[in-house]
Design a protein around this motif. Structure first.
Motif, PDB file in Angstrom:
ATOM      1  N   SER A  18       0.800  -1.055   0.135  1.00  0.00           N
ATOM      2  CA  SER A  18      -0.043  -0.012  -0.115  1.00  0.00           C
ATOM      3  C   SER A  18       0.918   1.502   0.017  1.00  0.00           C
ATOM      4  CB  SER A  18      -0.964   0.111   1.234  1.00  0.00           C
ATOM      5  OG  SER A  18      -1.484   1.320   1.409  1.00  0.00           O
ATOM      6  N   VAL A  19       0.612   2.176  -0.793  1.00  0.00           N
ATOM      7  CA  VAL A  19       1.274   3.385  -1.032  1.00  0.00           C
ATOM      8  C   VAL A  19       0.361   4.801  -0.568  1.00  0.00           C
ATOM      9  CG1 VAL A  19       2.945   4.951  -2.336  1.00  0.00           C
ATOM     10  CG2 VAL A  19       2.449   2.489  -2.875  1.00  0.00           C
ATOM     11  N   PRO A  20       0.877   4.958   0.715  1.00  0.00           N
ATOM     12  CA  PRO A  20       0.000   6.184   1.129  1.00  0.00           C
ATOM     13  C   PRO A  20      -0.120   7.285   0.216  1.00  0.00           C
ATOM     14  CG  PRO A  20       1.434   5.349   3.104  1.00  0.00           C
ATOM     15  CD  PRO A  20       1.968   4.637   1.616  1.00  0.00           C
ATOM     16  N   ARG A  21      -0.952   8.173   0.248  1.00  0.00           N
ATOM     17  CA  ARG A  21      -1.026   9.301  -0.536  1.00  0.00           C
ATOM     18  C   ARG A  21       0.025  10.400  -0.043  1.00  0.00           C
ATOM     19  NH1 ARG A  21      -4.412  10.602  -4.431  1.00  0.00           N
ATOM     20  NH2 ARG A  21      -5.847   9.105  -3.635  1.00  0.00           N
ATOM     21  N   GLY A  22       0.786  10.901  -1.078  1.00  0.00           N
ATOM     22  CA  GLY A  22       1.958  12.083  -0.712  1.00  0.00           C
ATOM     23  C   GLY A  22       2.946  11.608  -0.194  1.00  0.00           C
ATOM     24  N   GLN A  23       3.150  10.232  -0.018  1.00  0.00           N
ATOM     25  CA  GLN A  23       4.388   9.511   0.903  1.00  0.00           C
ATOM     26  C   GLN A  23       4.997   8.852  -0.406  1.00  0.00           C
ATOM     27  OE1 GLN A  23       3.541   7.955   4.643  1.00  0.00           O
ATOM     28  NE2 GLN A  23       2.175   9.783   5.153  1.00  0.00           N
ATOM     29  N   CYS A  24       6.357   8.429   0.291  1.00  0.00           N
ATOM     30  CA  CYS A  24       7.147   7.621  -0.580  1.00  0.00           C
ATOM     31  C   CYS A  24       7.451   6.151  -0.100  1.00  0.00           C
ATOM     32  CB  CYS A  24       8.373   7.988  -0.796  1.00  0.00           C
ATOM     33  SG  CYS A  24       9.735   7.276  -1.991  1.00  0.00           S
ATOM     34  N   VAL A  25       7.113   5.074  -0.936  1.00  0.00           N
ATOM     35  CA  VAL A  25       7.478   3.750  -0.451  1.00  0.00           C
ATOM     36  C   VAL A  25       8.732   3.247  -1.180  1.00  0.00           C
ATOM     37  CG1 VAL A  25       6.822   1.404  -0.276  1.00  0.00           C
ATOM     38  CG2 VAL A  25       5.131   3.190   0.442  1.00  0.00           C
ATOM     39  N   ALA A  26       9.749   2.765  -0.248  1.00  0.00           N
ATOM     40  CA  ALA A  26      10.953   2.248  -1.119  1.00  0.00           C
ATOM     41  C   ALA A  26      10.712   0.710  -1.175  1.00  0.00           C
ATOM     42  CB  ALA A  26      12.208   2.690  -0.216  1.00  0.00           C
ATOM     43  N   LEU A  27      11.029   0.239  -2.315  1.00  0.00           N
ATOM     44  CA  LEU A  27      10.904  -1.132  -2.538  1.00  0.00           C
ATOM     45  C   LEU A  27      12.268  -1.437  -2.739  1.00  0.00           C
ATOM     46  CD1 LEU A  27       8.769  -3.073  -3.106  1.00  0.00           C
ATOM     47  CD2 LEU A  27       8.654  -2.512  -5.524  1.00  0.00           C
ATOM     48  N   LEU A  28      12.905  -2.381  -1.633  1.00  0.00           N
ATOM     49  CA  LEU A  28      13.998  -2.432  -1.768  1.00  0.00           C
ATOM     50  C   LEU A  28      14.438  -3.996  -1.921  1.00  0.00           C
ATOM     51  CD1 LEU A  28      16.967  -1.649  -0.825  1.00  0.00           C
ATOM     52  CD2 LEU A  28      16.393  -2.526   1.475  1.00  0.00           C
ATOM     53  N   GLY A  29      15.525  -4.415  -2.998  1.00  0.00           N
ATOM     54  CA  GLY A  29      15.633  -5.663  -3.210  1.00  0.00           C
ATOM     55  C   GLY A  29      17.039  -5.841  -4.247  1.00  0.00           C
ATOM     56  N   GLU A  30      17.387  -6.902  -4.059  1.00  0.00           N
ATOM     57  CA  GLU A  30      18.811  -6.973  -5.043  1.00  0.00           C
ATOM     58  C   GLU A  30      18.259  -7.453  -6.409  1.00  0.00           C
ATOM     59  OE1 GLU A  30      22.442  -7.513  -2.574  1.00  0.00           O
ATOM     60  OE2 GLU A  30      21.137  -9.171  -1.968  1.00  0.00           O
ATOM     61  N   SER A  31      19.345  -7.620  -7.394  1.00  0.00           N
ATOM     62  CA  SER A  31      18.794  -7.904  -8.612  1.00  0.00           C
ATOM     63  C   SER A  31      18.358  -9.346  -8.506  1.00  0.00           C
ATOM     64  CB  SER A  31      19.992  -7.799  -9.728  1.00  0.00           C
ATOM     65  OG  SER A  31      21.112  -8.829  -9.053  1.00  0.00           O
ATOM     66  N   GLY A  32      17.286  -9.530  -9.409  1.00  0.00           N
ATOM     67  CA  GLY A  32      16.694 -10.892  -9.241  1.00  0.00           C
ATOM     68  C   GLY A  32      15.572 -11.049  -8.213  1.00  0.00           C
ATOM     69  N   SER A  33      15.376  -9.979  -7.551  1.00  0.00           N
ATOM     70  CA  SER A  33      14.239 -10.200  -6.299  1.00  0.00           C
ATOM     71  C   SER A  33      12.715  -9.823  -6.929  1.00  0.00           C
ATOM     72  CB  SER A  33      14.462  -8.977  -5.087  1.00  0.00           C
ATOM     73  OG  SER A  33      14.618  -7.776  -5.657  1.00  0.00           O
ATOM     74  N   GLY A  34      12.633  -9.334  -8.184  1.00  0.00           N
ATOM     75  CA  GLY A  34      11.381  -8.998  -8.787  1.00  0.00           C
ATOM     76  C   GLY A  34      10.679  -7.802  -8.454  1.00  0.00           C
ATOM     77  N   LYS A  35      11.777  -6.782  -8.036  1.00  0.00           N
ATOM     78  CA  LYS A  35      11.218  -5.471  -7.695  1.00  0.00           C
ATOM     79  C   LYS A  35      11.025  -4.472  -8.837  1.00  0.00           C
ATOM     80  CE  LYS A  35      16.219  -3.486  -7.300  1.00  0.00           C
ATOM     81  NZ  LYS A  35      16.958  -4.690  -7.903  1.00  0.00           N
ATOM     82  N   THR A  36      11.851  -4.854  -9.941  1.00  0.00           N
ATOM     83  CA  THR A  36      11.129  -4.300 -11.426  1.00  0.00           C
ATOM     84  C   THR A  36      10.098  -4.615 -11.891  1.00  0.00           C
ATOM     85  OG1 THR A  36      13.631  -3.370 -11.679  1.00  0.00           O
ATOM     86  CG2 THR A  36      12.234  -3.480 -13.536  1.00  0.00           C
ATOM     87  N   THR A  37       9.917  -6.132 -11.795  1.00  0.00           N
ATOM     88  CA  THR A  37       8.774  -6.712 -12.564  1.00  0.00           C
ATOM     89  C   THR A  37       7.450  -6.071 -11.541  1.00  0.00           C
ATOM     90  OG1 THR A  37      10.029  -8.590 -12.660  1.00  0.00           O
ATOM     91  CG2 THR A  37       7.870  -8.851 -12.920  1.00  0.00           C
ATOM     92  N   LEU A  38       7.643  -6.055 -10.394  1.00  0.00           N
ATOM     93  CA  LEU A  38       6.629  -5.443  -9.597  1.00  0.00           C
ATOM     94  C   LEU A  38       6.123  -3.974 -10.088  1.00  0.00           C
ATOM     95  CD1 LEU A  38       4.545  -5.534  -7.459  1.00  0.00           C
ATOM     96  CD2 LEU A  38       6.167  -5.004  -5.747  1.00  0.00           C
ATOM     97  N   ALA A  39       7.388  -3.203 -10.209  1.00  0.00           N
ATOM     98  CA  ALA A  39       6.962  -1.807 -10.647  1.00  0.00           C
ATOM     99  C   ALA A  39       6.457  -1.782 -12.018  1.00  0.00           C
ATOM    100  CB  ALA A  39       8.566  -1.079 -10.598  1.00  0.00           C
TER     101      ALA A  39
END
Lengths: 516, 313, 578, 281
Positions: free
Chosen positions: C350-371
């Motif tokens: 969940s990303v609250p309005r007006g705030q920043c959520v960092a999606l932290l992960g190393e390569s292959g963790s799937g973070k870019t796929t999620l984005a």
């Protein structure tokens, strides 16, 4: 032999027989004039134009040039032409027509044997003739021999047979002299070819080469001189000439124009240049516009600058024509005025016909030397008369395809023939190669009369009338007669100029010999 | 690996089948039929009819095609319409001859061209490189027949009569018959391989692993032979394959010029004769050759570069 | 490390006036560099991209890439001049090189055994070194080809290769680029251990100040081909004398979150267009006229007329308390696949309005796929993406223009995400044209100025821009569509530290000023603290930990997060600046 | 930093190398000969000036006694026009197919590439021979057959180039905004494959020239009495030793043209590779 002697004379003379006759269809000039007496032995390698997987050894169905060359080694016909294109006896000693030209009697030469040792009999001749005209599978010569009724062939005795014709034919002898009407033994199998020719079968690779060995029992005295003949197919001109230049073959046929000077300049080689009656006409369909108007046909004939044609297409190796074929026929109409280029008159005629600024398509194909070239020269000459000629070059498959003999404006090539046999091939309705669709009833009538006229003089008169008609309004433009130019090594002797148009003295290797 | 090979083979077979249909339709569409082509000038309607009957040309196209295809599947490509010989028997020796010619050309040109290309790359922008570049450019730009005719004049019909100008014989070729045609093909095919090898080598020589090999202090010879060349072989194999496939077509002109008894010569003849079974057998063969050569090239790439194994899906 | 100062003349590496010039321009890529490295000492050669550090590193082995050549100066190792015929003998023996990317530096066609065997030493020695770098010394391993090894293994093979010949000098060119932090840690440990074991002089080339701080004994800072500052690591990091060093340090993200980061405006000049005086002058806050005309000499380890004026200032970071807000963007039970391979499993976020959520992960963790799944670029996913209460179709093509407009995406690499054939104006206009229908006047200028870019850039092509400018253009392009949610996918990973800091500042500012909601995808745990209020840690396609940044980083609960915290090299200012 | 890589600047970059300049000069030489030749030819190309293969005039006469020089000067135009047309057709079709295959992938990719394989399985000369034999030597057919035989080769290259571009994020950036596929292909991908595209243009032009000349040489090309270099070679090659000019002039012209286009293509290839990699950054 006097120039005025008629064919009938020749035939009668044949009956008289004689030593000279045995040399038959050859020049009477001594074969060894230049290189001393003929020498026996040796092997001659001949590079022949064309050839293909479709090559055949069938005596009655040669389809390529190398086929012709092979047939001429393996087989003999009843009669043959000499180098002056006069008929001479061959396997027949005597051939005589009846007065109404409906019955012909053939008497065979004594003691001639096939390669397998069997004597040549009237039965073999009957078998050969029947094979040619077999309606189920007509052979190349069937058209010329159309008058022969297979049922009307009578064996009189082992050396004599009588042909009772369907229709009178005073010039049957011409057909019997054709190389593709050779005589083969009963039970003939083209795969194991047996004839009476100067050379017997050795080996055969279609499209590649074939070998032939000396027939020791050949009926002509002394001939042949060579032990072996190798006939090599050369579809490509460059390869053929290179083979001669490189010493891989001893003779080649159809030396390309561009190579004549090269060969002349080479002291090891010789050019064999023969004046012939072979012609490569333009064919105008007289039943198709614009050529259904005789004025257009005449205009086209007047467009042609024949001297230029001979010069540009043949490099001067030929003579101009006068829109008539069969120039060696005794009845050839020498008295008709030589037609010359007359652009003014041509334009006038076209104008009269309402065909100014005419555009026509000229279909050509490289099926014979000089055709494509002639088409181009004609196209250029036609420009002066305001006629646009679009040259359409097609491959041989298409040329002889479904439109063969139906092209409106095309070309063809013919070897030397006498007049009446030629008309039977191409100038009367029902002729197999009536490419101009020429069918004037009066002309047909004249030809029919001539064919049944045994008397030389009367026949000549009729022929001249027919020639006049073709000269005035026929569908052919006969602009010239090309020389046959072949080449051979200086070691090869005995080959002489020949009028037939068939290369290398009608592939007469039986008369050739190799100097040491 | 095996799956990959099977997949490629299946594709190859499908391509061959498509080629057979194309060839069949194309040959059927050729103006004129076999009978007309055989008789040529002598094609009178009566003789045509008789010959067509004899050759079964009046059968419907589809049945002709399927009877041929059926024969092919049982390894019997039928008989030549023109001379009645079994196609295999007729074409077989010619295939051998052409393969001998092409292989000779390939075996001579490939290492030679690869050597020249490597040399050129090593001497990049020096005189040797420029000379090689000019010579290969000129050779690549000259039509085969010009090269061939020139060779004939030099070695056969001119003052030097070292070699036969044309092939004369019954289908058995010997070494001397092979020299000039093969040399012509070598000169036609080589320049492309030289240029490709040069380009690839330059790329390889600039790669980091070559840099690393040099930084290891290896002698330049070792760097070149062990590190650079194997990595250039893969890409160049593709070009060599293309060139070999080209040979199948280019061989036509050369075989004609030298009267060499091979498939190129036979193909032109068969097209002229409208000899359907032979044309199809040869066209299929050339296509198969192309496919096989490409497979081989892939194989070479595989052997030369283990990384490709994982790169190919 | 304990070598007395006075023996410096004969042992170790001595570089004097080394100059490497480009061909044919003649511009010095490396300009008059003096360096000394003692045996057993690790010198950190620090510089941003284009500073000439790799060229210098290769020049230490007397190797010059095509297009470069030695233009002056000398390199001597243990008193032997590295020139002429000696070079080849010394390479691999006295000097060795560990490349940046072993994947391209190992010959793909040769087995490991062959490549190791070439470096001298018999089979026993090869196995010994393999054991030293913690690789298996089995025949099976030696028979492998490079592509059959992992990135870390490849890098260890490269290290083994370098140490086989017991070199006196070893040059390491960013050997940990592309490795995850844990592997990086191991590789760094190996390097340190090997250098100590072999007592060899090492030059470690990197752009990462944190690595330098952890690993090296001495530092040389390069800027535009020149060494601008050099000295013991501690000294340089504690009290940098050169303004560039100082500003560079201020740009390094702080894992412990006590310090704000500050970027350096502008960008480094290429050697061809280097200004006449000090190369840093155009970006220097302390510039005086003399700096523009005259190149300062290296004196007392600093190349600056105003040495010492600048200081490393720590801007204390004030932790802002997280206020609660409704979710602008929600992800519910999202799973995603590549072919049959599942890369994301049951992700809820969940990303609250007006705030920043960092999606932290190393390569292959799937973070870019999620984005990408959120942006509609990866339609092969299940679950739900909810934007402002509205569930979005998986494929971007099926979303309405309005839906597409509301989420904008900024890509990782600005060199890849901008079509080089379009001008900045066209680039910025493109999404607006498709999504807004009618384009308002001044949109481009407005978007550019929001991204802190001059409107004059509008007519330029991306190739004419620096990396930082490009990323700003990409951000301007996203802003032009007037989005609610901005998805930033590793937007700073392709950029230099100094530029990264500026971009992070920009993004944080946008959130604060415009109330943008941010999803900030990153692999750099140090950045998370600076940028985000919330963090979600992704491992193997699952979220293993989430929560407010301060809490998660202060007391990570999941072992993975703990490992990340432990293995990430710290640029701990407190170690130097007390 | 390098400048924007528009085709024009690619050409400009390429033109900086000496080889490319030599290539451009060679091409210009032949093109000028072909274009201006008819204006300065001493004779009409179909007029007869001497005996066949005669050597009276400067370069002598051809197989029909036409002036070799005049025919040579007239003979280049059509070859150039046809080669260019065939190249445009081949590269156009190939690029379109390659881009669709590369960008869309899936069954479209398979279909296009497999059909391409079938075409590729025929040597170009054989393919051309077959089709020209069927329909006869018509100008449009020549252009189509030669062009289409190029297409799968071009498609392969362009597919690879497209795949490289498709991977890049600006394509994704366009997709994420919902830009239409056709527009992405023309607006985003096409401008970024101009490097390989230009190289293919040059390369295919070289091959087209060779192929069309070869077809003319085999007698399957242009119709006599057209003055055409390929045809000239065919008509006169038999007399190469007697009258070399009629063969040598067109051979040299074709060779020079091929060398020229090759050099320019080389330059383009280097320039585009150099720009991609960034020479001396």
């Amino acid at each position: 032999m006097s120039a005025t002697s008629t064919r009938r004379d020749v035939l009668r003379w044949a009956v008289a027989g004689g030593a000279v006759l045995l040399t038959g269809c050859g020049t009477q000039a001594a074969p060894g004039a230049a290189g001393g007496p003929p020498r026996r032995g040796g092997r001659l390698r001949a590079g022949i134009v064309g050839g293909s997987a479709k090559d055949s050894l069938d005596v009655h169905a040669p389809v390529t040039h190398p086929d012709e060359a092979r047939v001429l080694q393996l087989y003999d016909s009843l009669l043959c032409y000499d180098t002056d294109f006069r008929i001479q006896p061959a396997l027949a000693e005597e051939v005589t027509p009846s007065a109404d030209a409906k019955t012909w009697t053939i008497r065979l030469r004594q003691g001639v044997e096939f390669h397998n040792g069997k004597a040549v009999t009237a039965e073999d001749v009957a078998f050969s003739l029947r094979r040619i005209v077999d309606p189920a599978k007509p052979q190349a010569g069937a058209v010329g021999l159309a008058a022969i009724d297979p049922a009307g062939i009578e064996i009189v005795d082992p050396r004599t047979l009588r042909l009772n014709l369907r229709t009178p034919d005073a010039v049957l002898a011409d057909q019997l002299a054709q190389y593709n009407n050779g005589i083969v033994p009963i039970g003939y199998d083209p795969k194991k070819p047996i004839g009476t020719g100067p050379f017997a079968f050795g080996s055969f690779e279609p499209g590649q080469q074939s070998t032939f060995t000396r027939n020791p029992k050949y009926w002509r005295e002394n001939e042949p001189y060579l032990d072996e003949i190798v006939i090599i197919d050369f579809p490509d001109d460059t390869a053929r000439v290179n083979a001669l230049l490189g010493g891989q073959v001893d003779v080649i046929d159809q030396l390309p124009l561009g190579q004549i000077e090269v060969v002349r300049a080479n002291p090891a080689l010789k050019v064999l240049d023969s004046e012939t009656g072979a012609w490569t006409p333009f064919t105008m369909r007289v039943d198709q516009p614009p050529f259904d108007d005789p004025r257009v046909r005449e205009a086209f004939r007047l467009i042609v600058d024949r001297e230029q044609m001979v010069k540009q297409v043949l490099g001067g190796h030929g003579v101009v024509g006068n829109d008539l074929y069969a120039r060696f026929d005794p009845a050839y109409a020498k008295d008709l005025p030589q037609r010359k280029q007359d652009i003014g008159r041509a334009k006038e005629l076209l104008k009269q016909a309402g065909k100014e600024n005419l555009t026509v398509e000229l279909v050509t194909s490289a099926v014979a030397a000089g055709l494509v070239e002639a088409a181009q020269v004609f196209a250029n000459q036609a420009k002066a008369a305001g006629v646009t000629v679009n040259v359409r070059k097609v491959d041989s498959g298409e040329f002889y395809g479904d439109n063969y003999l139906k092209w409106t404006f095309a070309q063809d090539f013919w070897f030397t023939r006498s007049y009446l046999p030629q008309t039977a091939q191409g100038s009367v309705p029902g002729a197999p190669y009536n490419e101009t669709h020429w069918s004037d009833p009066k002309f047909v009538d004249l030809i029919a009369q001539a064919r049944s006229t045994v008397d030389e003089k009367q026949r000549a008169e009729l022929i001249k009338q027919a020639q006049r008609m073709e000269y005035d309004s026929g569908g052919y433009i006969v602009w010239g007669f090309a020389n046959q130019v072949d080449a051979h090594s200086v070691r090869v002797n005995g080959l002489v100029p020949d009028r037939s148009g068939v290369p290398l003295t009608s592939y007469g290797f039986r008369r050739a010999w190799m100097s040491a | 690996m095996v799956r990959l090979a099977v997949k490629r083979l299946v594709f190859g077979a499908l391509i061959l089948w498509a080629v057979s249909v194309v060839v069949f339709l194309a040959t059927a569409a050729l103006p004129g039929d076999t009978a007309q082509a055989i008789l040529g000038r002598e094609a009178t309607p009566e003789r045509l009819a008789a010959l067509r009957l004899e050759l079964h040309l009046d059968d419907p196209l589809v049945s002709q095609y399927f009877s041929w295809l059926g024969g092919l599947l049982t390894f019997d490509p039928g008989r030549s319409l023109v001379n009645g010989l079994p196609v295999a028997e007729f074409v077989g020796p010619r295939i051998v001859n052409s393969l001998v010619l092409m292989l000779t050309a390939a075996v001579v040109s490939t290492p030679l061209a690869m050597f020249l290309g490597t040399w050129s790359a090593v001497r990049r922008d020096r005189a040797a490189d420029h000379v090689t570049a000019v010579v290969t450019l000129v050779l690549a730009a000259l039509p085969e027949f010009v090269v061939g005719i020139t060779l004939v004049i030099v070695f056969a019909t001119g003052p030097l009569r070292l070699l036969p100008a044309v092939y004369v014989g019954t289908g058995q070729v010997t070494f001397v018959d092979l020299v000039l045609p093969a040399l012509t093909l070598v000169l036609a095919v080589g320049p492309y391989i030289v240029r490709m090898m040069r380009a690839t080598m330059i790329e390889v020589l600039e790669s980091e692993y070559v840099q690393q090999a040099r930084l290891k202090g290896l002698p330049e010879r070792t760097v070149l032979l062990r590190h650079a060349v194997p990595n250039a072989v893969g890409p160049v194999a593709q070009v060599v394959a293309l060139q070999l496939a080209w040979l199948a077509g280019g061989v036509v002109v050369v075989e004609f010029l030298f009267r060499y008894p091979g498939i190129g010569y036979a193909l032109v003849d068969a097209v002229n004769n409208r000899d359907l079974p032979v044309v199809q057998a040869l066209a299929l063969l050339i296509a198969a050759l192309y496919i096989v050569v490409n497979l081989l090239a892939d194989l070479v790439s595989l052997v030369a570069n283990p990384r490709v194994r994982t790169a190919i899906r | 490390m304990t070598t007395p100062e006075r023996t410096e003349v004969l042992t170790g590496v001595r570089v004097r006036g080394l100059t490497v010039a480009g061909v044919p321009s003649g511009a010095p890529i490396v300009d008059s560099v003096d360096l000394d490295v003692r045996p057993g000492e690790i010198l950190g050669l620090v510089g941003e991209s284009g500073s000439g550090k790799t060229t210098l590193g290769l020049a230490l082995l007397a190797y010059y890439k095509r297009g470069t050549q030695l233009a002056g100066g000398s390199v001597a190792i243990n008193g032997v001049d590295l020139a002429g015929a000696a070079v080849r003998r010394m390479r691999g023996d006295a000097v060795a090189y560990i490349p940046q990317s072993p994947a391209s530096a190992l010959n793909p066609a040769l087995r490991i055994r062959t490549q190791l065997g070439e470096c001298g030493g018999d089979d026993a020695r090869v196995r010994e070194v393999l054991r030293e770098v913690a690789l298996p010394d089995t025949d099976v391993f030696l028979r492998r080809y490079p592509h059959q090894l992992s990135g870390g293994q490849q890098q260890r093979v490269a290290i083994a290769m370098a140490f086989l010949g017991r070199p006196d000098l070893i040059v390491l060119d960013e050997p940990t680029t592309g490795l995850d932090v844990t592997t990086q840690k191991h590789v760094l440990e190996t390097v340190r251990k090997m250098c100590a074991t072999y007592s060899c002089a090492a030059v470690y080339i990197t752009h990462d100040m944190a690595v330098v701080a952890e690993l090296t004994d001495r530092i040389a800072v390069m800027y535009s081909g020149r060494v601008v500052e050099t000295g013991p690591a501690r000294t340089v990091l504690r009290s940098p004398q050169h303004p560039y060093t100082a500003r560079l340090l201020m740009a390094v993200p702080d894992l412990d979150g006590r310090r704000e980061i500050r970027g350096i405006p502008g960008h480094a000049p290429s050697p061809v267009r280097r200004p006449a005086g000090c190369a840093f002058a155009p970006r220097c806050p302390l510039v005086v006229d003399r700096c523009r005309d005259e190149v300062p000499a290296l004196e007392d380890g600093v190349r600056c007329f105003r040495a010492g004026v600048s200081r490393f200032e720590v801007v204390e970071r004030v932790e802002v308390p997280v206020v609660s807000a409704d979710a602008a963007l929600e992800v519910r039970g999202l799973s995603a696949w590549y072919g049959s391979h599942q890369v994301l499993e049951d992700i809820s976020l969940s990303v609250p309005r007006g705030q920043c959520v960092a999606l932290l992960g190393e390569s292959g963790s799937g973070k870019t796929t999620l984005a990408r799944a959120i942006a509609g670029l990866h339609p092969r996913h299940g679950g739900e993406v909810v934007l402002g209460g509205e569930s979005l179709p998986p494929s971007g093509l099926r979303r309405t223009p309005l839906q597409r407009r509301r989420i904008q995406y900024v890509f990782q690499n600005p060199y890849e995400s901008l079509n080089p054939r379009k001008t900045v104006r066209e680039l910025v206009l493109a999404p607006a044209r498709v999504l807004l229908g009618k384009v308002p006047d001044g949109l481009v200028e407005d978007a550019l100025s929001q991204a802190a870019l001059s409107p004059e850039l509008a007519s330029r092509y991306p190739d004419q821009l620096s990396g930082g400018e490009r990323q700003r253009v990409a951000i301007a392009r996203a802003l032009a569509a007037q989005p609610e949610v901005l998805v930033c996918d590793e937007v700073t990973s392709a950029l230099d530290v100094s530029v990264q800091a500026a971009i992070v500042e920009l993004i944080a500012g946008l959130r604060e000023r415009k109330g943008l909601t941010l999803l900030f995808v990153t692999h750099d745990i140090a950045l998370v603290r600076t940028v985000a209020q919330h963090v979600a840690v992704l491992e193997h396609g699952r979220i293993v930990e989430r929560g407010p940044v301060a809490e998660v980083l202060a007391a990570p609960e999941h072992p993975y997060t703990q490992a990340l915290m432990a293995d990430t090299p710290r640029f701990d200012t407190s170690r130097f600046s007390q | 930093m390098t400048a924007a890589v528009a085709p024009a600047s690619l050409l400009r970059t390429a033109a900086r190398t000496g080889r490319t300049r030599v290539g451009l000069v060679l091409v210009a030489l032949v093109v000028l000969t072909a274009l201006l030749g008819p204006l300065v030819a001493p004779h009409d190309p179909t007029d007869f000036v001497g005996v066949p293969f005669g050597r009276d005039s400067l370069f002598g006469a051809d197989n029909l006694g036409r002036d070799v020089l005049s025919r040579f000067l007239h003979g280049g135009q059509l070859l150039l026009v046809l080669s260019i047309a065939a190249t445009v057709v081949g590269v156009g079709v190939g690029t379109a197919l390659g881009m669709v295959a590369g960008y869309r992938g899936g069954w479209r990719d398979e279909l296009i590439m497999r059909i391409g394989d079938v075409v590729l399985a025929f040597p170009q000369v054989v393919l051309a021979l077959l089709f020209v034999s069927i329909a006869g030597p018509k100008v449009w057919l020549l252009v189509t057959v030669v062009g289409l035989s190029h297409a799968p080769r071009v498609a392969r290259i362009m597919r690879d180039a497209t795949l490289m571009v498709v991977e890049r994020d600006f394509v994704k950036a366009a997709e994420v905004t919902g830009t239409r596929r056709l527009r992405i292909m023309t607006g985003e991908i096409l401008p970024n494959v101009t490097g390989p595209l230009m190289v293919e243009l040059g390369l295919r032009l070289t091959y087209s020239i060779g192929l069309i000349a070869a077809l003319s040489f085999l007698g399957l090309g242009l119709q006599p009495p057209t003055a055409d270099w390929g045809l000239m070679i065919n008509e006169n090659r038999i007399a190469l030793t007697v009258q070399p000019w009629a063969v040598v002039l067109p051979v040299v012209a074709i060779a020079v043209l091929t060398i020229g286009t090759n050099l320019v293509t080389d330059g383009l290839a280097r320039a585009s590779a150099g720009l991609g990699r960034g020479v001396e950054r």
